[in-house]
Scaffold this motif. Structure first.
Motif, mmCIF file in Angstrom:
data_model
loop_
_atom_site.group_PDB
_atom_site.id
_atom_site.type_symbol
_atom_site.label_atom_id
_atom_site.label_comp_id
_atom_site.label_asym_id
_atom_site.label_seq_id
_atom_site.Cartn_x
_atom_site.Cartn_y
_atom_site.Cartn_z
ATOM 1 N N ARG A 154 26.998 64.301 -42.305
ATOM 2 C CA ARG A 154 25.721 63.583 -42.287
ATOM 3 C C ARG A 154 25.887 62.277 -41.518
ATOM 4 N NH1 ARG A 154 20.941 64.354 -44.128
ATOM 5 N NH2 ARG A 154 19.675 62.669 -44.968
ATOM 6 N N ARG A 155 25.006 62.084 -40.542
ATOM 7 C CA ARG A 155 25.069 60.862 -39.742
ATOM 8 C C ARG A 155 23.828 60.034 -40.028
ATOM 9 N NH1 ARG A 155 25.599 63.021 -33.773
ATOM 10 N NH2 ARG A 155 23.964 64.388 -34.506
ATOM 11 N N SER A 156 23.915 58.726 -39.829
ATOM 12 C CA SER A 156 22.716 57.915 -39.988
ATOM 13 C C SER A 156 22.441 57.208 -38.672
ATOM 14 C CB SER A 156 22.862 56.922 -41.135
ATOM 15 O OG SER A 156 23.884 56.002 -40.849
ATOM 16 N N PHE A 157 21.165 56.989 -38.428
ATOM 17 C CA PHE A 157 20.738 56.416 -37.151
ATOM 18 C C PHE A 157 19.851 55.205 -37.411
ATOM 19 C CE2 PHE A 157 21.381 60.964 -36.669
ATOM 20 C CZ PHE A 157 22.281 61.000 -35.622
ATOM 21 N N THR A 158 19.924 54.237 -36.523
ATOM 22 C CA THR A 158 19.098 53.032 -36.687
ATOM 23 C C THR A 158 17.637 53.383 -36.407
ATOM 24 O OG1 THR A 158 19.273 52.389 -34.364
ATOM 25 C CG2 THR A 158 20.992 51.553 -35.853
ATOM 26 N N LYS B 230 15.971 55.994 -33.507
ATOM 27 C CA LYS B 230 14.963 57.010 -33.826
ATOM 28 C C LYS B 230 13.697 56.783 -33.007
ATOM 29 C CE LYS B 230 16.441 57.823 -38.599
ATOM 30 N NZ LYS B 230 16.037 57.748 -40.015
ATOM 31 N N TRP C 156 11.437 63.002 -37.389
ATOM 32 C CA TRP C 156 11.241 61.637 -36.900
ATOM 33 C C TRP C 156 9.900 61.511 -36.190
ATOM 34 C CZ3 TRP C 156 16.679 60.869 -34.215
ATOM 35 C CH2 TRP C 156 17.670 60.891 -35.198
#
Length: 98
Positions: A8-12, A16, A47
């Motif tokens: 699992r990655r997170s993005f700013t 997005k 998104w």
């Protein structure tokens, strides 16, 4: 053997927003944008959908409303736990003082 699940990655929010903007421009499909940035098509579609809600183009909870809802649910859970502890303590002290 199936495919290994992706970590699992997170993005700013900024990243997005840039991906959403690329999709909205219309010269590439969501699938092409996703592939180009090594993202899942599902994530990119989510998104885009959320961005449409946030600007009022689509019905649903805005990002701020989602955040508030999550915060209120956490707070509600904590308050319920506090009440349970107080009930047990009250019951305990009621039997102790008899």
């Amino acid at each position: 053997m199936g495919k290994k699940p992706r970590p699992r990655r997170s993005f700013t929010p900024e990243f997005k927003a840039e991906i959403v903007e690329l999709c909205r421009r219309g010269d590439r499909s969501v699938g092409q944008v996703a592939k180009e940035f090594d993202l899942t098509e599902t994530a990119v579609r989510d998104w885009v959908r959320q961005a449409q809600v946030d600007v009022g183009e689509r019905d649903g909870l805005t990002s701020d409303e989602r955040e508030e809802l999550a915060r209120l649910r956490r707070e509600n859970r904590r308050l319920r736990e506090d009440v349970d502890i107080l009930k047990r303590a009250t019951a305990f002290f009621a039997t102790e003082t008899r």
